[in-house]
Scaffold this motif. Structure first.
Motif, PDB file in Angstrom:
ATOM      1  N   HIS A 172      39.757   1.436  -6.104  1.00 45.05           N
ATOM      2  CA  HIS A 172      38.507   2.437  -6.579  1.00 45.05           C
ATOM      3  C   HIS A 172      38.083   2.910  -5.084  1.00 45.05           C
ATOM      4  CE1 HIS A 172      38.365   0.671 -10.348  1.00 45.05           C
ATOM      5  NE2 HIS A 172      38.430  -0.341  -9.797  1.00 45.05           N
ATOM      6  N   VAL A 173      38.938   3.787  -4.352  1.00 46.67           N
ATOM      7  CA  VAL A 173      38.470   4.178  -3.324  1.00 46.67           C
ATOM      8  C   VAL A 173      38.790   5.825  -3.036  1.00 46.67           C
ATOM      9  CG1 VAL A 173      39.052   2.364  -1.775  1.00 46.67           C
ATOM     10  CG2 VAL A 173      40.892   4.311  -2.098  1.00 46.67           C
ATOM     11  N   SER A 174      37.932   6.398  -2.406  1.00 51.15           N
ATOM     12  CA  SER A 174      37.951   7.854  -2.482  1.00 51.15           C
ATOM     13  C   SER A 174      38.726   8.356  -1.425  1.00 51.15           C
ATOM     14  CB  SER A 174      36.513   8.425  -2.128  1.00 51.15           C
ATOM     15  OG  SER A 174      36.175   8.026  -0.974  1.00 51.15           O
ATOM     16  N   SER A 175      39.411   9.593  -1.467  1.00 52.53           N
ATOM     17  CA  SER A 175      40.156  10.274  -0.295  1.00 52.53           C
ATOM     18  C   SER A 175      39.368  10.123   1.093  1.00 52.53           C
ATOM     19  CB  SER A 175      40.395  11.833  -0.676  1.00 52.53           C
ATOM     20  OG  SER A 175      39.269  12.382  -1.029  1.00 52.53           O
ATOM     21  N   PHE A 176      37.902  10.418   0.899  1.00 52.40           N
ATOM     22  CA  PHE A 176      37.455  10.135   2.243  1.00 52.40           C
ATOM     23  C   PHE A 176      37.485   8.679   2.727  1.00 52.40           C
ATOM     24  CE2 PHE A 176      33.651   8.244   4.116  1.00 52.40           C
ATOM     25  CZ  PHE A 176      33.231   9.086   5.210  1.00 52.40           C
ATOM     26  N   ASP A 177      37.631   7.407   1.845  1.00 49.06           N
ATOM     27  CA  ASP A 177      37.504   6.215   2.251  1.00 49.06           C
ATOM     28  C   ASP A 177      38.993   6.047   2.738  1.00 49.06           C
ATOM     29  OD1 ASP A 177      35.281   5.316   1.312  1.00 49.06           O
ATOM     30  OD2 ASP A 177      35.890   5.021  -0.541  1.00 49.06           O
ATOM     31  N   VAL A 178      39.929   6.735   2.125  1.00 47.58           N
ATOM     32  CA  VAL A 178      41.507   6.738   2.824  1.00 47.58           C
ATOM     33  C   VAL A 178      41.433   7.064   4.336  1.00 47.58           C
ATOM     34  CG1 VAL A 178      43.791   7.486   2.477  1.00 47.58           C
ATOM     35  CG2 VAL A 178      42.573   7.017   0.544  1.00 47.58           C
ATOM     36  N   GLY A 179      40.585   8.402   4.522  1.00 45.82           N
ATOM     37  CA  GLY A 179      40.709   8.791   5.893  1.00 45.82           C
ATOM     38  C   GLY A 179      40.198   7.635   6.577  1.00 45.82           C
ATOM     39  N   GLN A 180      38.830   7.021   6.139  1.00 49.46           N
ATOM     40  CA  GLN A 180      38.276   6.005   7.432  1.00 49.46           C
ATOM     41  C   GLN A 180      39.264   4.994   7.398  1.00 49.46           C
ATOM     42  OE1 GLN A 180      35.103   6.505   8.843  1.00 49.46           O
ATOM     43  NE2 GLN A 180      35.873   8.764   8.132  1.00 49.46           N
ATOM     44  N   SER A 181      40.047   4.652   6.650  1.00 47.32           N
ATOM     45  CA  SER A 181      40.923   3.219   6.654  1.00 47.32           C
ATOM     46  C   SER A 181      42.036   3.864   7.680  1.00 47.32           C
ATOM     47  CB  SER A 181      41.563   3.004   5.430  1.00 47.32           C
ATOM     48  OG  SER A 181      40.564   2.865   4.342  1.00 47.32           O
ATOM     49  N   ILE A 182      42.523   4.904   7.439  1.00 44.77           N
ATOM     50  CA  ILE A 182      43.561   5.602   8.498  1.00 44.77           C
ATOM     51  C   ILE A 182      42.847   5.441   9.974  1.00 44.77           C
ATOM     52  CG2 ILE A 182      45.010   7.484   9.247  1.00 44.77           C
ATOM     53  CD1 ILE A 182      45.650   7.856   6.228  1.00 44.77           C
ATOM     54  N   LYS A 183      41.663   5.941  10.131  1.00 49.97           N
ATOM     55  CA  LYS A 183      41.224   5.906  11.318  1.00 49.97           C
ATOM     56  C   LYS A 183      41.105   4.462  11.904  1.00 49.97           C
ATOM     57  CE  LYS A 183      36.865   7.125  13.683  1.00 49.97           C
ATOM     58  NZ  LYS A 183      35.172   7.854  13.315  1.00 49.97           N
ATOM     59  N   ASN A 184      40.955   3.462  11.332  1.00 47.08           N
ATOM     60  CA  ASN A 184      40.798   2.209  11.488  1.00 47.08           C
ATOM     61  C   ASN A 184      42.439   1.624  12.153  1.00 47.08           C
ATOM     62  OD1 ASN A 184      41.252  -0.760  11.183  1.00 47.08           O
ATOM     63  ND2 ASN A 184      39.246  -0.624  10.068  1.00 47.08           N
ATOM     64  N   LEU A 185      43.234   2.225  11.455  1.00 50.74           N
ATOM     65  CA  LEU A 185      44.761   1.925  11.826  1.00 50.74           C
ATOM     66  C   LEU A 185      44.945   2.669  13.021  1.00 50.74           C
ATOM     67  CD1 LEU A 185      46.929   1.876   8.533  1.00 50.74           C
ATOM     68  CD2 LEU A 185      45.683   0.113   9.726  1.00 50.74           C
ATOM     69  N   LEU A 186      44.540   3.762  13.193  1.00 56.83           N
ATOM     70  CA  LEU A 186      44.554   4.466  14.476  1.00 56.83           C
ATOM     71  C   LEU A 186      44.201   3.934  15.660  1.00 56.83           C
ATOM     72  CD1 LEU A 186      44.197   8.246  13.454  1.00 56.83           C
ATOM     73  CD2 LEU A 186      46.353   7.147  13.872  1.00 56.83           C
ATOM     74  N   GLY A 187      42.832   3.576  15.327  1.00 54.21           N
ATOM     75  CA  GLY A 187      42.100   2.628  16.584  1.00 54.21           C
ATOM     76  C   GLY A 187      42.985   1.562  17.017  1.00 54.21           C
ATOM     77  N   CYS A 188      43.472   0.633  15.991  1.00 55.92           N
ATOM     78  CA  CYS A 188      44.385  -0.448  16.357  1.00 55.92           C
ATOM     79  C   CYS A 188      45.572   0.109  17.005  1.00 55.92           C
ATOM     80  CB  CYS A 188      44.948  -0.928  14.822  1.00 55.92           C
ATOM     81  SG  CYS A 188      43.683  -1.988  14.104  1.00 55.92           S
ATOM     82  N   ILE A 189      46.151   1.051  16.908  1.00 58.36           N
ATOM     83  CA  ILE A 189      47.457   1.410  17.580  1.00 58.36           C
ATOM     84  C   ILE A 189      47.033   1.756  19.123  1.00 58.36           C
ATOM     85  CG2 ILE A 189      49.319   3.005  17.555  1.00 58.36           C
ATOM     86  CD1 ILE A 189      49.030   3.387  14.772  1.00 58.36           C
ATOM     87  N   LYS A 190      45.766   2.619  18.995  1.00 61.65           N
ATOM     88  CA  LYS A 190      45.505   3.034  20.363  1.00 61.65           C
ATOM     89  C   LYS A 190      45.029   1.762  21.309  1.00 61.65           C
ATOM     90  CE  LYS A 190      43.937   7.785  19.627  1.00 61.65           C
ATOM     91  NZ  LYS A 190      44.321   8.167  20.967  1.00 61.65           N
ATOM     92  N   GLY A 191      44.553   0.722  20.775  1.00 64.10           N
ATOM     93  CA  GLY A 191      44.248  -0.294  21.615  1.00 64.10           C
ATOM     94  C   GLY A 191      45.148  -1.404  21.658  1.00 64.10           C
ATOM     95  N   SER A 192      46.403  -1.039  21.250  1.00 68.62           N
ATOM     96  CA  SER A 192      47.452  -2.084  21.188  1.00 68.62           C
ATOM     97  C   SER A 192      48.193  -2.352  22.395  1.00 68.62           C
ATOM     98  CB  SER A 192      48.622  -1.910  20.194  1.00 68.62           C
ATOM     99  OG  SER A 192      49.113  -0.579  20.243  1.00 68.62           O
ATOM    100  N   ALA A 193      48.071  -1.785  23.340  1.00 65.74           N
ATOM    101  CA  ALA A 193      48.752  -1.636  24.475  1.00 65.74           C
ATOM    102  C   ALA A 193      50.468  -1.826  24.408  1.00 65.74           C
ATOM    103  CB  ALA A 193      48.343  -2.902  25.547  1.00 65.74           C
ATOM    104  N   SER A 194      50.800  -1.284  23.281  1.00 64.00           N
ATOM    105  CA  SER A 194      52.272  -1.283  22.988  1.00 64.00           C
ATOM    106  C   SER A 194      53.088  -0.097  23.429  1.00 64.00           C
ATOM    107  CB  SER A 194      52.463  -1.450  21.210  1.00 64.00           C
ATOM    108  OG  SER A 194      51.898  -0.319  20.810  1.00 64.00           O
ATOM    109  N   GLY A 195      52.534   0.626  24.189  1.00 62.22           N
ATOM    110  CA  GLY A 195      53.227   1.744  24.691  1.00 62.22           C
ATOM    111  C   GLY A 195      53.974   1.483  25.914  1.00 62.22           C
TER     112      GLY A 195
END
Length: 213
Positions: free
Chosen positions: A97-120
């Motif tokens: 029951h999520v909108s396409s907007f919600d999907v975008g916000q969820s992906i933003k969450n993942l992008l933040g995790c990757i950026k803060g991961s120090a995995s590079g």
């Protein structure tokens, strides 16, 4: 030194065939083709899981939450030069029951995790290529219609949220759109031709991002 490219996605990164049971051979999957075409200077890692969501716990298919496994995955493969993130299709199932907007916000969450991961390299953030999922098509399959409901239409809306999100988060972006062919039976999973086209699109972006380093 070889450059590491981590492909984090769902069944189309896994290479699921349209029969929804078999897996395309490594030589057919876009990830395997990408490895072959990039050559020995690159190490392409497949992290595709059928049914994987962005951040949602699935009450029907367990262990599908993409956020839960993301940080352990990044840490186990570091240093990573580039993370290719392609998720969102499974979020469109009716049970979430999520909108396409919600999907975008969820992906933003993942992008933040990757950026803060120090995995590079040198514990920095890896480069990120956000890929908009290929739109799914209604092929008249009753079970898929019941599972996805309005998800077919929502999938067409994702680029409108993900393109500006990529700019906001300062990550690279690719929208394959209709260039990648999906099955005439399920309308979701790539054909062999679709995998060939996706390989070409991904290769161009990877070399654009990492080629001169």
């Amino acid at each position: 030194m070889r450059k590491t490219v981590l492909c984090y996605g769902d069944s189309n990164t896994f290479g699921l065939m349209p029969d929804l049971q078999s897996r395309y051979p490594y030589s057919v999957r876009w990830t395997g083709r990408l490895q072959r075409e990039l050559g020995e200077k690159y190490y392409v890692l497949e992290e595709g899981l059928g049914g994987r969501t962005t951040v949602w716990d699935d009450p029907v298919e367990m262990h599908k939450n993409g956020k839960t496994y993301l940080l352990p995955c990044l840490e186990s493969h570091r240093p990573i030069d580039l993370v290719i993130l392609m998720l969102g299709t499974n979020d469109l199932k009716e049970r979430f029951h999520v909108s396409s907007f919600d999907v975008g916000q969820s992906i933003k969450n993942l992008l933040g995790c990757i950026k803060g991961s120090a995995s590079g390299p040198d514990l920095a953030s890896p480069e990120i290529l956000l890929v908009c999922p290929v739109p799914i098509r209604d092929r008249g399959n009753i079970d898929l219609q019941r599972m996805l409901g309005a998800g077919f239409q929502k999938s067409l809306e994702l680029d409108g949220y993900l393109a500006p999100l990529a700019e906001e988060m300062q990550v690279h972006y690719l929208n394959p759109g209709d260039r990648v062919e999906v099955s005439k039976t399920d309308g979701i999973h790539y054909t062999e031709q679709g995998h060939r086209v996706m390989t070409a699109l991904m290769k161009e972006k990877v070399l654009e991002i990492l080629g001169d380093r």
